[in-house]
Write a protein that holds these residues in place. Structure first.
Motif, PDB file in Angstrom:
ATOM      1  N   PRO A   1      22.938  -1.176 -32.066  1.00 24.35           N
ATOM      2  CA  PRO A   1      21.563  -0.894 -31.637  1.00 24.35           C
ATOM      3  C   PRO A   1      21.411  -1.059 -30.126  1.00 24.35           C
ATOM      4  O   PRO A   1      22.057  -1.912 -29.515  1.00 24.35           O
ATOM      5  N   GLU A   2      20.560  -0.236 -29.540  1.00 25.29           N
ATOM      6  CA  GLU A   2      20.393  -0.267 -28.088  1.00 25.29           C
ATOM      7  C   GLU A   2      19.871  -1.612 -27.592  1.00 25.29           C
ATOM      8  O   GLU A   2      20.122  -1.995 -26.449  1.00 25.29           O
ATOM      9  N   ASP A   3      19.130  -2.315 -28.446  1.00 24.22           N
ATOM     10  CA  ASP A   3      18.558  -3.595 -28.015  1.00 24.22           C
ATOM     11  C   ASP A   3      19.423  -4.792 -28.383  1.00 24.22           C
ATOM     12  O   ASP A   3      18.986  -5.947 -28.266  1.00 24.22           O
ATOM     13  N   LEU A   4      20.663  -4.540 -28.828  1.00 25.90           N
ATOM     14  CA  LEU A   4      21.588  -5.648 -29.084  1.00 25.90           C
ATOM     15  C   LEU A   4      22.284  -6.019 -27.779  1.00 25.90           C
ATOM     16  O   LEU A   4      22.903  -5.183 -27.133  1.00 25.90           O
ATOM     17  N   TRP A   5      22.183  -7.290 -27.397  1.00 24.58           N
ATOM     18  CA  TRP A   5      22.706  -7.742 -26.116  1.00 24.58           C
ATOM     19  C   TRP A   5      24.229  -7.845 -26.136  1.00 24.58           C
ATOM     20  O   TRP A   5      24.835  -8.030 -27.194  1.00 24.58           O
ATOM     21  N   PRO A   6      24.854  -7.758 -24.973  1.00 22.09           N
ATOM     22  CA  PRO A   6      26.304  -8.028 -24.882  1.00 22.09           C
ATOM     23  C   PRO A   6      26.622  -9.454 -25.321  1.00 22.09           C
ATOM     24  O   PRO A   6      25.768 -10.344 -25.277  1.00 22.09           O
ATOM     25  N   GLN A   7      27.856  -9.656 -25.703  1.00 22.91           N
ATOM     26  CA  GLN A   7      28.269 -10.953 -26.253  1.00 22.91           C
ATOM     27  C   GLN A   7      28.001 -12.104 -25.295  1.00 22.91           C
ATOM     28  O   GLN A   7      27.546 -13.172 -25.708  1.00 22.91           O
ATOM     29  N   LYS A   8      28.272 -11.921 -24.008  1.00 26.04           N
ATOM     30  CA  LYS A   8      28.100 -13.027 -23.063  1.00 26.04           C
ATOM     31  C   LYS A   8      26.649 -13.474 -22.984  1.00 26.04           C
ATOM     32  O   LYS A   8      26.367 -14.669 -22.808  1.00 26.04           O
TER      33      LYS A   8
ATOM     34  N   LEU B   1      32.804  -4.113 -38.878  1.00 25.26           N
ATOM     35  CA  LEU B   1      31.943  -3.404 -37.932  1.00 25.26           C
ATOM     36  C   LEU B   1      32.818  -2.563 -36.995  1.00 25.26           C
ATOM     37  O   LEU B   1      33.964  -2.925 -36.729  1.00 25.26           O
ATOM     38  N   PRO B   2      32.284  -1.464 -36.473  1.00 25.32           N
ATOM     39  CA  PRO B   2      33.065  -0.615 -35.577  1.00 25.32           C
ATOM     40  C   PRO B   2      33.473  -1.366 -34.312  1.00 25.32           C
ATOM     41  O   PRO B   2      32.785  -2.301 -33.865  1.00 25.32           O
ATOM     42  N   SER B   3      34.567  -0.946 -33.735  1.00 27.88           N
ATOM     43  CA  SER B   3      35.066  -1.597 -32.520  1.00 27.88           C
ATOM     44  C   SER B   3      34.094  -1.456 -31.359  1.00 27.88           C
ATOM     45  O   SER B   3      34.160  -2.235 -30.388  1.00 27.88           O
ATOM     46  N   SER B   4      33.201  -0.483 -31.436  1.00 26.26           N
ATOM     47  CA  SER B   4      32.212  -0.293 -30.368  1.00 26.26           C
ATOM     48  C   SER B   4      31.230  -1.469 -30.272  1.00 26.26           C
ATOM     49  O   SER B   4      30.518  -1.602 -29.267  1.00 26.26           O
ATOM     50  N   TRP B   5      31.229  -2.315 -31.285  1.00 23.77           N
ATOM     51  CA  TRP B   5      30.337  -3.488 -31.270  1.00 23.77           C
ATOM     52  C   TRP B   5      30.942  -4.650 -30.470  1.00 23.77           C
ATOM     53  O   TRP B   5      30.265  -5.655 -30.251  1.00 23.77           O
ATOM     54  N   ASP B   6      32.188  -4.517 -30.059  1.00 25.48           N
ATOM     55  CA  ASP B   6      32.824  -5.559 -29.229  1.00 25.48           C
ATOM     56  C   ASP B   6      32.518  -5.296 -27.758  1.00 25.48           C
ATOM     57  O   ASP B   6      33.260  -4.571 -27.084  1.00 25.48           O
ATOM     58  N   TYR B   7      31.458  -5.854 -27.281  1.00 25.28           N
ATOM     59  CA  TYR B   7      31.122  -5.665 -25.866  1.00 25.28           C
ATOM     60  C   TYR B   7      30.291  -6.845 -25.397  1.00 25.28           C
ATOM     61  O   TYR B   7      29.791  -7.617 -26.195  1.00 25.28           O
TER      62      TYR B   7
END
Length: 224
Positions: free
Chosen positions: A128-135, A218-224
């Motif tokens: 989702p666009e409003d999901l923040w990066p992991q850090k 989950l797709p690898s695109s979620w690793d950010y």
């Protein structure tokens, strides 16, 4: 003379800081801050968007829901407890917090049911666009823990009582706090109950830091 003035200055400065630190207004600011931020943290957990059973054997979404309900309950206990210890207004009706309790649980349920479940089907499937990066998710949970520690410490130093003439270390640092076990068992248990909240905070930080999309289907695109 100069030494006395310097000592007096720092003593007065400490009094000002202490009065501000233990003030009712700051307690409520801290309490409401971590109360609201916990809703943000709940939604910002990417494992909420998957039904992978890699969360202690149950669906990750419902595992997060159970943990979220427990954490919300602790936050509501802190909110209600603070109201009885240091009310911020004398004009609110009795039990004004009941609608807050109902609304809070309703929001958590709505968030859980409204998220779009995602699986790794080989496609891009961006988060989702409003999901923040992991850090930033890790930083958010660290901030929540700092606020929880501040809140606990405010009540800890504000709720100490000298109930014994020659207190032991156990009496001075534990039994005499939050009104004292002998005089205010409810306040005492309520205050030390916050330690459970610290465990939730630590778990959330570790969970966010160690998140890897492949572990939860989950797709690898979620690793950010």
């Amino acid at each position: 003379m100069i030494g006395y003035l310097i000592t007096y200055f720092f003593q007065e400065l400490f009094k000002i800081f202490y009065n501000f630190y233990t003030s009712t207004g700051l307690k409520w600011f801290v309490c409401l801050s971590f109360f609201i931020l916990n809703f943000v943290s709940y939604y910002q957990n990417p494992t909420l968007f998957t039904d992978s059973r890699n969360c202690y054997g149950i669906s990750c979404r419902w595992f997060n829901f159970i943990a979220g309900m427990g954490n919300l309950t602790l936050n509501l206990i802190a909110l209600i407890g603070l109201w009885y210890i240091a009310p911020f207004s004398k004009y609110l009706p009795n039990y004004w917090y009941i609608p807050v309790i109902i609304l809070s649980y309703a929001i958590l349920i709505q968030i859980t049911l409204s998220v779009k479940i995602t699986t790794d089907d080989g496609g891009f499937n961006p988060p989702p666009e409003d999901l923040w990066p992991q850090k930033y998710r890790v930083l958010l949970n660290v901030i929540i823990m700092i606020l929880d520690v501040i809140f606990f410490h405010q009540l800890y130093i504000d709720g100490g009582k000298q109930l014994y003439n020659n207190p032991t270390i156990l009496e001075d640092f534990i039994l005499n706090r939050f009104g004292g076990w002998n005089e205010a068992k409810f306040d005492f248990v309520l205050g030390w109950y916050a330690i459970i909240g610290f465990l939730f905070d630590i778990f959330a930080i570790i969970f966010a830091y160690k998140f890897r999309a492949c572990n939860y289907d989950l797709p690898s695109s979620w690793d950010y």
